[in-house]
Write an enzyme that holds these catalytic residues in place. Structure first.
Site, mmCIF file in Angstrom:
data_model
loop_
_atom_site.group_PDB
_atom_site.id
_atom_site.type_symbol
_atom_site.label_atom_id
_atom_site.label_comp_id
_atom_site.label_asym_id
_atom_site.label_seq_id
_atom_site.Cartn_x
_atom_site.Cartn_y
_atom_site.Cartn_z
ATOM 1 N N ASP A 19 40.522 45.695 39.381
ATOM 2 C CA ASP A 19 41.096 46.873 38.753
ATOM 3 C C ASP A 19 41.797 46.435 37.462
ATOM 4 O OD1 ASP A 19 42.078 49.609 38.603
ATOM 5 O OD2 ASP A 19 44.016 48.787 39.200
ATOM 6 N N ASP A 21 44.680 48.638 35.313
ATOM 7 C CA ASP A 21 46.102 49.000 35.307
ATOM 8 C C ASP A 21 46.774 48.596 36.614
ATOM 9 O OD1 ASP A 21 46.515 50.690 32.761
ATOM 10 O OD2 ASP A 21 44.708 51.544 33.641
ATOM 11 N N LYS A 177 33.684 53.814 42.659
ATOM 12 C CA LYS A 177 33.807 52.427 42.208
ATOM 13 C C LYS A 177 32.914 51.522 43.054
ATOM 14 C CE LYS A 177 38.585 52.469 40.416
ATOM 15 N NZ LYS A 177 39.924 51.848 40.568
ATOM 16 N N ASP A 200 45.316 47.345 43.087
ATOM 17 C CA ASP A 200 46.720 47.669 43.357
ATOM 18 C C ASP A 200 46.930 49.066 43.924
ATOM 19 O OD1 ASP A 200 46.155 48.949 40.728
ATOM 20 O OD2 ASP A 200 48.292 49.421 40.802
ATOM 21 N N ASP A 204 41.551 51.849 44.971
ATOM 22 C CA ASP A 204 40.835 50.571 45.005
ATOM 23 C C ASP A 204 40.397 50.167 46.411
ATOM 24 O OD1 ASP A 204 41.293 50.290 42.251
ATOM 25 O OD2 ASP A 204 43.238 49.352 42.597
#
Length: 254
Positions: A19, A21, A177, A200, A204
């Site tokens: 990831d 950010d 994703k 995070d 995710d």
């Protein structure tokens, strides 16, 4: 201390799917990328480990950042758009969604104007559109409110509503994703077992859990921390460096 079985898996890692950010940045409230992240990416490149950025950010933003970071490929907009970073040609940009719901983001922003505004990135997004809270709010309760709007328009089978902790996202149901990452790996002739996934946020969990080694940075959402093999000791980009060093150490021990 890493479990021996996980340490053994680290030896065969060829790809790191990460990831952006909150994972490569200083922390979850910052867009700054620390020197530790740059050092980690350089270390992985030196040992022929390819890095794939997997992010909810708009494709042009994610691609631009990824070029400067020197990563191999980017999956943006929650899996809606992907591309290898270099060499880059327009034909290399793969758009996974069948339709765009830009109009829906505007409709939701109008209906929830007290709580939400459109992200500035929406002007540049292709398929996944973001709505940013105007202040401190419970984003999960906002997700339910937006789902009601989507359902009232008869779109519940075509649009997913989720939160990254930074923004709410309206994503075509066919995109994810995880799905985009698996397609990229198939093209590369690689197995998910050869991938370390790190992130995070709640968004995710799906893609990170599909990887041979799953990792959460120390300051990740609780749901992700509970779902992974490894939780780093350090947060965000500092935790990313920690796991990059662990991969290199394991490969040296082969």
């Amino acid at each position: 201390m890493l479990h021996e079985a996980i340490r053994s898996r680290l030896k065969s890692i060829r790809f790191v799917a990460t990831d952006l950010d909150g994972t490569l940045t200083v922390d979850r409230q910052s867009h700054l990328i620390p020197p530790e992240t740059i050092a980690a990416l350089s270390l992985l490149r030196e040992h022929d480990v390819k890095v794939v950025v997997v992010t909810a950010s708009g494709f042009p933003i994610a691609l631009g950042v990824s070029r400067y970071l020197g990563v191999y490929a980017v999956i943006a907009e929650n899996g809606c758009v992907r591309a290898r970073v270099e060499p880059q040609a327009s034909s290399d940009i793969l758009v996974e969604c069948r339709e765009s719901f830009r109009w829906l983001a505007r409709e939701v922003a109008r209906a929830c104007s007290e709580y939400l505004r459109e992200s500035w990135q929406n002007e540049y997004r292709r398929c996944d559109f973001a709505l940013v809270p105007k202040g401190p709010v419970d984003q999960r309760s906002l997700v339910e409110k937006v789902k009601e709007i989507v359902s009232s328009l008869g779109l519940e089978d075509r649009v997913k509503v989720s939160t990254s902790g930074y923004a709410l996202h309206l994503t075509p149901v066919e995109c994810s994703k995880r799905g985009s990452l698996l397609k990229l790996l198939e093209e590369e002739g690689a197995s998910p077992r050869e991938v370390l996934g790190i992130g995070d946020s709640l968004l995710d969990v799906e893609f990170v859990s599909s990887c041979g080694v799953s990792v959460a940075v120390a300051n990740a959402d609780e749901e992700l921390r509970k779902a992974v093999h490894i939780v780093t000791k350090a947060p965000s980009g500092y935790g990313f460096l920690e796991i990059a060093k662990a991969i290199v150490e394991a490969r040296r021990a082969r």
